[in-house]
Write an enzyme that holds these catalytic residues in place. Structure first.
Site, PDB file in Angstrom:
ATOM      1  N   LYS A  63      -3.600  25.315  -8.684  1.00  0.00           N
ATOM      2  CA  LYS A  63      -2.183  25.113  -8.340  1.00  0.00           C
ATOM      3  C   LYS A  63      -1.796  23.671  -8.590  1.00  0.00           C
ATOM      4  O   LYS A  63      -2.630  22.776  -8.405  1.00  0.00           O
ATOM      5  CB  LYS A  63      -1.962  25.420  -6.843  1.00  0.00           C
ATOM      6  CG  LYS A  63      -2.305  26.842  -6.455  1.00  0.00           C
ATOM      7  CD  LYS A  63      -2.306  27.061  -4.950  1.00  0.00           C
ATOM      8  CE  LYS A  63      -2.671  28.519  -4.656  1.00  0.00           C
ATOM      9  NZ  LYS A  63      -2.955  28.791  -3.261  1.00  0.00           N
TER      10      LYS A  63
ATOM     11  N   LYS B 272     -10.431  32.352  -5.798  1.00  0.00           N
ATOM     12  CA  LYS B 272      -9.500  33.478  -5.703  1.00  0.00           C
ATOM     13  C   LYS B 272     -10.234  34.574  -4.928  1.00  0.00           C
ATOM     14  O   LYS B 272     -11.142  35.224  -5.445  1.00  0.00           O
ATOM     15  CB  LYS B 272      -9.096  33.971  -7.093  1.00  0.00           C
ATOM     16  CG  LYS B 272      -8.054  35.061  -7.052  1.00  0.00           C
ATOM     17  CD  LYS B 272      -7.508  35.327  -8.451  1.00  0.00           C
ATOM     18  CE  LYS B 272      -6.335  36.280  -8.433  1.00  0.00           C
ATOM     19  NZ  LYS B 272      -6.607  37.569  -7.840  1.00  0.00           N
TER      20      LYS B 272
ATOM     21  N   LYS C 273      -9.530  33.872 -14.256  1.00  0.00           N
ATOM     22  CA  LYS C 273     -10.310  35.047 -13.862  1.00  0.00           C
ATOM     23  C   LYS C 273     -11.769  34.905 -14.290  1.00  0.00           C
ATOM     24  O   LYS C 273     -12.075  34.472 -15.400  1.00  0.00           O
ATOM     25  CB  LYS C 273      -9.732  36.303 -14.514  1.00  0.00           C
ATOM     26  CG  LYS C 273      -8.377  36.691 -13.946  1.00  0.00           C
ATOM     27  CD  LYS C 273      -8.484  37.394 -12.615  1.00  0.00           C
ATOM     28  CE  LYS C 273      -8.632  38.868 -12.837  1.00  0.00           C
ATOM     29  NZ  LYS C 273      -8.219  39.745 -11.795  1.00  0.00           N
TER      30      LYS C 273
ATOM     31  N   GLU D  73      -5.445  35.756   2.449  1.00  0.00           N
ATOM     32  CA  GLU D  73      -6.133  36.964   1.994  1.00  0.00           C
ATOM     33  C   GLU D  73      -6.980  37.553   3.124  1.00  0.00           C
ATOM     34  O   GLU D  73      -7.704  36.826   3.788  1.00  0.00           O
ATOM     35  CB  GLU D  73      -7.023  36.553   0.808  1.00  0.00           C
ATOM     36  CG  GLU D  73      -7.382  37.660  -0.117  1.00  0.00           C
ATOM     37  CD  GLU D  73      -6.312  37.974  -1.164  1.00  0.00           C
ATOM     38  OE1 GLU D  73      -5.172  37.472  -1.045  1.00  0.00           O
ATOM     39  OE2 GLU D  73      -6.626  38.735  -2.082  1.00  0.00           O
TER      40      GLU D  73
HETATM   41  S1  IVH Z   1      -1.721  31.889  -4.164  1.00  0.00           S
HETATM   42  C1  IVH Z   1       2.489  32.270  -5.108  1.00  0.00           C
HETATM   43  N1  IVH Z   1      -4.243  31.484  -3.645  1.00  0.00           N
HETATM   44  O1  IVH Z   1      -4.389  36.702  -5.685  1.00  0.00           O
HETATM   45  C2  IVH Z   1       1.030  32.169  -5.190  1.00  0.00           C
HETATM   46  N2  IVH Z   1      -3.515  33.684  -4.087  1.00  0.00           N
HETATM   47  O2  IVH Z   1      -3.454  37.869  -8.190  1.00  0.00           O
HETATM   48  C3  IVH Z   1       0.356  33.433  -4.976  1.00  0.00           C
HETATM   49  N3  IVH Z   1      -5.302  35.346  -3.971  1.00  0.00           N
HETATM   50  O3  IVH Z   1      -1.401  37.973  -4.464  1.00  0.00           O
HETATM   51  C4  IVH Z   1      -0.791  33.374  -4.107  1.00  0.00           C
HETATM   52  N4  IVH Z   1      -6.909  33.974  -3.444  1.00  0.00           N
HETATM   53  O4  IVH Z   1      -3.458  38.063  -2.945  1.00  0.00           O
HETATM   54  C5  IVH Z   1      -3.296  32.381  -3.940  1.00  0.00           C
HETATM   55  N5  IVH Z   1      -6.461  31.004  -3.169  1.00  0.00           N
HETATM   56  C6  IVH Z   1      -5.506  31.881  -3.453  1.00  0.00           C
HETATM   57  C7  IVH Z   1      -5.794  33.239  -3.582  1.00  0.00           C
HETATM   58  C8  IVH Z   1      -4.756  34.118  -3.907  1.00  0.00           C
HETATM   59  C9  IVH Z   1      -6.605  35.223  -3.680  1.00  0.00           C
HETATM   60  C10 IVH Z   1      -4.641  36.621  -4.306  1.00  0.00           C
HETATM   61  C11 IVH Z   1      -3.317  36.851  -3.631  1.00  0.00           C
HETATM   62  C12 IVH Z   1      -2.354  37.038  -4.750  1.00  0.00           C
HETATM   63  C13 IVH Z   1      -3.259  37.494  -5.852  1.00  0.00           C
HETATM   64  C14 IVH Z   1      -2.659  37.288  -7.226  1.00  0.00           C
END
Ligand code: IVH
Length: 702
Positions: free
Chosen positions: A299, A118, A323, A173
């Protein structure tokens, strides 16, 4: 692993919490200055959610728990598909519970997971038409975001042209790597701007800035591909049908940066156990990554599983963020210490208001060099963003400028070396003591020659530096073998000063063992401890023969200090031998060595031997008394320093102490004695004038 959530007690506290969260969240998503670090924000949201569970009828529309995105920003470009947030889990148990509930929802176990870092930046949608990047949109409130197309060309990994002329949206990102962040702050402060507190804030600010005189690079990592209205039907179909892992491979083929090239590439896993193992791997690599991550995103990999799970208003049900503990916290900068290293480098170190980061209490952080402090405009009392990942030494990212109150003070830089007092070479970024590697030697010799140690008159700081620089003295023992000719060869050293110095060194040779011991600078033994040790063992030979058990017989030396003193004396053996060979006295006048029997007893029963009074001298007019000296001495005692007074007390059989308590038996109060005298009076402790005291101990006056 996580800090428990704060507890909300009533509706008013709930409303306040929602208001605070909305403000912080708006700042977070717009790159504004959030008064909260991520960990504090997460805890606040958890408290809000907990309260709402118990009061479902009182949930406020603004609550961050139910919104599509946290921010309330009016964006001008609608998103094709809402840019959702992610729900969080914080432990293996919570993660397993999530997989179970997802399996219940879709009617079977998830076929396969994809596991990826993340990334700690900002979500962005990049629209490509026929392979050309023509629009960049921030997440905004999730349904519409701000057009930041001006940033095209400044984001590495987001090519202006794809390798194929496809029309689609790439989501991912935008962040700054550690190196990019440092560069950005250098450029920004060089242009008179305030440094950004952390890479995330730096990317947010940079992305939205329109008319800046400079550009700084950022980095993009893609994590999603989706069709746009103009995407041809066949491609749109494929984008909707491909598993996430294949979409990521496709993104890389098109020239978009993904995590594939990093130390933490996206992987797939078949079971929850495999996912958790991968989570541990990524967590372990976190500190060494060149960019920040704040968790791991898991996912459901297959499009069919994702579609079966569906999405809520705020977050998809087929993905979750695991987290990791926060590595950044805001705390206050209390002080700056200047430490001199082995090579004479003078390094600043921040003293912080203690703050717990990932289970460790952080009190210090590195500050690189004075120029860095100036560049970042750090001030005492500042709120600072502290970063600590893994076992890496914590560092201050930057001051949180908007939390300034105006009472912050500038950081004073040293004018002379804080260890040896010499000048400082400030020609390089890293300041260095002019004595370089000799700094430590100069400092320890100055200490040894000081009034309370060997008291060598005429051997001041400058003289010591001269002796060391001329190579005449490489350790304490060399002082006692310097010759008249050698001294005369030094600049500004005439015959008279040479003879005086030689005489003073000669006198120093005869100082009591306690002074020699103190001059050696054994860690954990100051003046009074050195005296106690010297009186206990009487000779250096007895002291050197002492093992840890016999060392503990000295009052005030416990199980912790004894081993380190014994070890350090062993380390000092060659120097002590050299001092003996140079004719330095190694005995304590008036003290008698411990009898072998006493040592044997001690070996049999260390508990009672520790701190035993038996081994202390019992004779003398002050036997059994604890004496405090305060105020200015007069008469026969006029010339005695406080240390010499304490020595006198101890020679006369008493115990010296610096503070008055119920245990004190006598207070010698000279002129100007203040609070200690008053305290003695209130406790009914016997008082003596310096003259009365001189009479009492006359036999022991030197
Ligand atoms: S998937 C619908 N993949 O985390 C799925 N998000 O707290 C949403 N983020 O808004 C996004 N790394 O800005 C996804 N590998 C990743 C991610 C990621 C960072 C951020 C993204 C999202 C936030 C949610």
């Amino acid at each position: 692993m996580t800090t428990p959530a704060a507890v909300i007690v009533d509706a008013a506290a709930y409303a306040q919490a929602v208001e605070n969260a909305v403000k912080a969240s708006a700042a977070y998503y717009t790159g504004g200055t959030s008064p909260m670090d991520d960990d504090t924000y997460d805890r606040l949201v958890r408290a809000i959610t907990t309260w709402e569970t118990g009061h479902p009828d009182q949930v406020l529309p603004d609550s961050p728990s139910g919104k599509v995105a946290g921010g309330a920003v009016e964006g001008d470009v609608p998103h094709t598909v809402a840019m959702l947030s992610l729900d969080n889990v914080f432990s293996p148990d919570e993660f397993t519970a999530w997989t179970a509930s997802l399996a219940r929802r879709i009617g079977h176990d998830v076929e396969r997971f994809s596991v990826e870092p993340k990334l700690d930046g900002l979500a962005i949608a990049a629209r490509y038409t026929h392979g050309r990047l023509d629009r960049l949109i921030t997440r905004g409130d999730g349904t519409a975001g701000e057009d930041v197309s001006h940033a095209i060309g400044t984001v590495e990994g987001l090519p202006e042209a794809l390798t194929e002329p496809v029309t689609m949206e790439v989501r991912g990102e935008v962040l700054m790597t550690t190196a990019q962040f440092e560069h950005a702050n250098e450029v920004r402060t060089a242009h008179g701007g305030q440094p950004f507190a952390n890479p995330r804030g730096a990317s947010a600010g940079t992305l939205r800035a329109r008319e800046r005189a400079y550009t700084v690079p950022m980095t993009f990592f893609g994590y999603g591909l989706l069709p746009l209205a103009d995407t041809d039907t066949e491609l749109a179909g494929r984008l909707r049908e491909l598993p996430h892992s294949e979409l990521m491979a496709r993104a890389a083929e098109l020239g978009v940066n993904t995590t594939a090239g990093t130390a933490v590439p996206s992987t797939t896993a078949d079971t929850a156990e495999q996912v958790l193992a991968r989570v541990q791997e990524i967590a372990a690599l976190r500190a060494s990554l060149p960019f920040g991550i704040d968790g791991i995103v898991i996912k459901a990999d297959l499009a069919a599983d994702q579609q079966a799970a569906g999405s809520g208003t705020r977050a998809p049900r087929w993905a979750i963020a695991y987290k990791l503990p926060a590595v950044e916290k805001i705390t206050r900068l209390l002080e700056v210490e200047w430490n001199v290293g082995r090579t004479g480098i003078i390094a600043p170190r921040a003293v912080l208001e203690p703050v717990v980061i990932d289970g460790a209490t952080i009190t210090y952080a590195t500050l690189h060099n004075p120029a860095d402090i100036t560049r970042r405009d750090l001030r005492l009392g500042d709120h600072v963003m502290v970063h600590r990942a893994g076992d890496v030494i914590p560092r201050i990212e930057a001051p949180v400028a908007h939390l300034r109150t105006g009472s912050e003070q500038p950081i004073a830089f040293p004018e002379v070396c804080p260890r040896c007092g010499a000048g400082i070479d400030t020609s390089e970024q890293r300041w260095r003591c002019e004595n370089g590697r000799n700094c430590h030697l100069v400092a320890s010799l100055s200490y040894a020659a000081g009034r309370d140690q060997l008291d060598i008159e005429g051997l001041g700081h400058t003289r010591i530096i001269q002796l060391v620089e001329a190579g005449l003295v490489t350790d304490l023992a060399d002082l006692f073998t310097v010759t008249r000719d050698q001294l005369l060869s030094l600049e500004r050293m005439g015959e008279t000063s040479t003879d005086n110095l030689l005489a003073a060194i000669g006198t120093a040779k005869g100082r009591p063992l306690s002074r020699v011991l103190c001059a050696l600078g054994v860690r954990g033994t100051g003046r009074s401890m050195s005296r106690r040790i010297a009186r206990h063992f009487a000779t250096m030979d007895h002291l050197r023969a002492a093992d840890v058990t016999s060392m503990q017989q000295v009052e005030g030396i416990g199980t912790e200090k004894a081993p380190s003193i014994v070890a350090e004396l062993t380390e000092l053996a060659p120097l002590i031998d050299k001092l003996v060979a140079a004719g330095v006295n190694m005995t304590e006048p008036g003290a008698t060595p411990p009898s072998p029997a006493a040592t044997d007893d001690a070996t049999d029963d260390t508990q009672t031997a520790q701190g035993s009074e038996d081994s202390e001298p019992t004779g003398g007019p002050l036997a059994g008394m604890t004496v405090v000296v305060t105020g200015a001495m007069t008469g026969a005692l006029e010339k005695l320093s406080r240390n010499q007074m304490n020595e006198l007390v101890e020679r006369a059989g008493g115990r010296s102490s610096s503070s008055v308590s119920k245990k004190t038996t006598l207070v010698v109060a000279g002129e100007g004695a203040g609070s200690k005298r008053a305290k003695a009076e209130s406790l009914g402790i016997r008082l003596a004038t310096p003259e009365e005291f001189a009479t009492l101990v006359s036999e022991h006056l030197e």
